[in-house]
Design a protein around this motif. Sequence first.
Motif, PDB file in Angstrom:
ATOM      1  N   ASN A 275       0.772  -1.253   0.000  1.00 20.30           N
ATOM      2  CA  ASN A 275       0.000   0.000   0.000  1.00 20.30           C
ATOM      3  C   ASN A 275       0.811   1.315   0.000  1.00 20.30           C
ATOM      4  O   ASN A 275       0.169   2.356   0.239  1.00 20.30           O
ATOM      5  N   PRO A 276       2.079   1.431  -0.086  1.00 18.29           N
ATOM      6  CA  PRO A 276       3.165   0.497  -0.351  1.00 18.29           C
ATOM      7  C   PRO A 276       4.007   0.118   0.872  1.00 18.29           C
ATOM      8  O   PRO A 276       4.945  -0.650   0.726  1.00 18.29           O
ATOM      9  N   ILE A 277       3.694   0.640   2.089  1.00 12.83           N
ATOM     10  CA  ILE A 277       4.592   0.396   3.226  1.00 12.83           C
ATOM     11  C   ILE A 277       3.920  -0.417   4.320  1.00 12.83           C
ATOM     12  O   ILE A 277       4.460  -1.406   4.799  1.00 12.83           O
ATOM     13  N   HIS A 278       2.706  -0.025   4.710  1.00 11.94           N
ATOM     14  CA  HIS A 278       2.112  -0.582   5.918  1.00 11.94           C
ATOM     15  C   HIS A 278       1.557  -1.986   5.750  1.00 11.94           C
ATOM     16  O   HIS A 278       1.521  -2.753   6.707  1.00 11.94           O
ATOM     17  N   PHE A 279       1.085  -2.348   4.558  1.00  5.58           N
ATOM     18  CA  PHE A 279       0.505  -3.667   4.326  1.00  5.58           C
ATOM     19  C   PHE A 279       1.204  -4.334   3.147  1.00  5.58           C
ATOM     20  O   PHE A 279       1.634  -3.665   2.211  1.00  5.58           O
ATOM     21  N   ALA A 280       1.272  -5.672   3.216  1.00  7.09           N
ATOM     22  CA  ALA A 280       1.829  -6.449   2.097  1.00  7.09           C
ATOM     23  C   ALA A 280       1.140  -7.798   2.049  1.00  7.09           C
ATOM     24  O   ALA A 280       0.999  -8.457   3.088  1.00  7.09           O
ATOM     25  N   VAL A 281       0.696  -8.209   0.847  1.00  7.12           N
ATOM     26  CA  VAL A 281       0.015  -9.493   0.660  1.00  7.12           C
ATOM     27  C   VAL A 281       0.674 -10.214  -0.514  1.00  7.12           C
ATOM     28  O   VAL A 281       0.732  -9.668  -1.626  1.00  7.12           O
ATOM     29  N   ALA A 282       1.192 -11.404  -0.252  1.00  5.23           N
ATOM     30  CA  ALA A 282       1.845 -12.205  -1.296  1.00  5.23           C
ATOM     31  C   ALA A 282       0.822 -13.156  -1.903  1.00  5.23           C
ATOM     32  O   ALA A 282       0.174 -13.930  -1.176  1.00  5.23           O
ATOM     33  N   LEU A 283       0.647 -13.113  -3.254  1.00  2.55           N
ATOM     34  CA  LEU A 283      -0.319 -13.945  -3.961  1.00  2.55           C
ATOM     35  C   LEU A 283       0.398 -14.930  -4.873  1.00  2.55           C
ATOM     36  O   LEU A 283       1.479 -14.641  -5.397  1.00  2.55           O
ATOM     37  N   LYS A 284      -0.256 -16.066  -5.068  1.00  6.31           N
ATOM     38  CA  LYS A 284       0.283 -17.058  -5.997  1.00  6.31           C
ATOM     39  C   LYS A 284      -0.832 -17.514  -6.922  1.00  6.31           C
ATOM     40  O   LYS A 284      -1.934 -17.853  -6.462  1.00  6.31           O
ATOM     41  N   TYR A 285      -0.495 -17.516  -8.208  1.00  9.62           N
ATOM     42  CA  TYR A 285      -1.468 -17.987  -9.186  1.00  9.62           C
ATOM     43  C   TYR A 285      -0.735 -18.674 -10.320  1.00  9.62           C
ATOM     44  O   TYR A 285       0.247 -18.135 -10.860  1.00  9.62           O
ATOM     45  N   GLU A 286      -1.183 -19.853 -10.679  1.00  9.76           N
ATOM     46  CA  GLU A 286      -0.603 -20.597 -11.787  1.00  9.76           C
ATOM     47  C   GLU A 286      -1.562 -20.531 -12.967  1.00  9.76           C
ATOM     48  O   GLU A 286      -2.724 -20.902 -12.858  1.00  9.76           O
ATOM     49  N   ILE A 287      -1.028 -20.041 -14.063  1.00  7.82           N
ATOM     50  CA  ILE A 287      -1.862 -19.874 -15.263  1.00  7.82           C
ATOM     51  C   ILE A 287      -2.366 -21.228 -15.726  1.00  7.82           C
ATOM     52  O   ILE A 287      -1.619 -22.209 -15.785  1.00  7.82           O
ATOM     53  N   GLY A 288      -3.634 -21.267 -16.054  1.00  6.68           N
ATOM     54  CA  GLY A 288      -4.245 -22.504 -16.544  1.00  6.68           C
ATOM     55  C   GLY A 288      -5.000 -23.261 -15.485  1.00  6.68           C
ATOM     56  O   GLY A 288      -5.731 -24.201 -15.806  1.00  6.68           O
ATOM     57  N   THR A 289      -4.810 -22.898 -14.222  1.00 10.89           N
ATOM     58  CA  THR A 289      -5.541 -23.578 -13.150  1.00 10.89           C
ATOM     59  C   THR A 289      -6.943 -22.994 -13.042  1.00 10.89           C
ATOM     60  O   THR A 289      -7.202 -21.846 -13.418  1.00 10.89           O
ATOM     61  N   SER A 290      -7.838 -23.795 -12.502  1.00 11.54           N
ATOM     62  CA  SER A 290      -9.232 -23.365 -12.418  1.00 11.54           C
ATOM     63  C   SER A 290      -9.516 -22.514 -11.178  1.00 11.54           C
ATOM     64  O   SER A 290     -10.494 -21.786 -11.140  1.00 11.54           O
ATOM     65  N   ARG A 300       1.547  -6.642   8.275  1.00 15.36           N
ATOM     66  CA  ARG A 300       1.543  -5.180   8.331  1.00 15.36           C
ATOM     67  C   ARG A 300       2.737  -4.707   9.135  1.00 15.36           C
ATOM     68  O   ARG A 300       3.285  -5.435   9.961  1.00 15.36           O
ATOM     69  N   GLY A 301       3.153  -3.479   8.885  1.00 15.17           N
ATOM     70  CA  GLY A 301       4.284  -2.927   9.614  1.00 15.17           C
ATOM     71  C   GLY A 301       5.585  -3.638   9.291  1.00 15.17           C
ATOM     72  O   GLY A 301       5.952  -3.814   8.132  1.00 15.17           O
ATOM     73  N   HIS A 302       6.272  -4.056  10.364  1.00 15.83           N
ATOM     74  CA  HIS A 302       7.571  -4.716  10.197  1.00 15.83           C
ATOM     75  C   HIS A 302       7.431  -5.999   9.379  1.00 15.83           C
ATOM     76  O   HIS A 302       8.289  -6.303   8.532  1.00 15.83           O
TER      77      HIS A 302
END
Length: 383
Positions: A275-290, A300-302
Amino acid sequence: MADPESDGQEKTEEPTQKRLEKAKEDGQVASSKELFVLSTLLAGFLLYFGLSPFFATILLEWSSLLRFSGENGLQDEIYRNMGASFTFIFWKSVIFALPLLVIIVLTQMTMSGSINWSTSALAFKPNRIDPTAGLKRMFSVKALVEMLKAVGKVASLIGAAIFVFTSEVDKLLTSQATHLFGGMSRLGDVFVLLIIVFLLVLAIIAMFDVVYQQYDHNKKLKMTLQELKDESKQTEGSPEVKAKIRRLQMTAGARAKQRREAMDQVPSATAIITNPIHFAVALKYEIGTSGAPTILAMGRGHQAQEIIRLGKDAGVTVFSNELLARALFFAGKIGDEIPPPLYTAVAAVLAFIYQLNKGEQVDAPDVELPDDMLFDSNGKSLS
């Protein structure tokens, strides 16, 4: 009769340490009058023998205060001797009083284990002047025991005196046949023997009374099962509250463990939304999967800074969007797929990142979120 505060329950449990300490603070300690009588009489007896060599001097000093010459005025001399007499009596009384005071304090220490001074015992208690309560005390079991004890003590002492006088009757009857000092000596011997026998009788009575007083004191402080449970709740906390705290601790521990394990998955992420500092979310997606993209880790934070650092070290693309990062953080869960209302927004971001990773020059997408997916930094809905 049941204690009104015990809700009719029988007091069967031994008093706890807290109950005993509270009783001491209120001045409720085991005390034996018979032990006090024994200790003070014994102390007086020992003082009598200890000071007997000084009796002649004391009598001479006392007799000097009863002689008046009248040389300096009889009235002045009377007043002067009266003042000296009061001083004489005062200091001689102190000689007896101080040791007896020490003996009394030591006797109470023997009963309660320590010197106990309680201001609560001096406080005014209305039940002490309540006639009903007074009648209950007069006709209680304790009053009956005290009466029987007093009768037994008097009978025992009278019996001891009769025993001494009958055994020494010959010596007393022949005292008149000897000179004055010899007769006085015989009377003194009988007197000493009588005191010794009295002390032995009182020692036996005091021994039984101490045992009874300790038993009675402990009986008064006994607790019902409910009182024991209530005290346990006060000192250690309610079992329900402690169980809830343990559940919360276990939940927090499980979440912390889950987040630590999730951090290890960050290098394999497809993208990191910040968000760009306080929150971070790591996503994973494989193309072709349903299935929809999965949340590998979030923080958040540190912790957010750590996710970003791990992602950058592994070459994972970081995309900054304040509202989307908050929505994923507050509406999503680690290990689950992203919430359905965010499918369109996340798909647009992943498509942009996919093209960006291929080296294409594309503009960042204009991400739009549903109103119910808009949150402030504290997780409160902006809608």
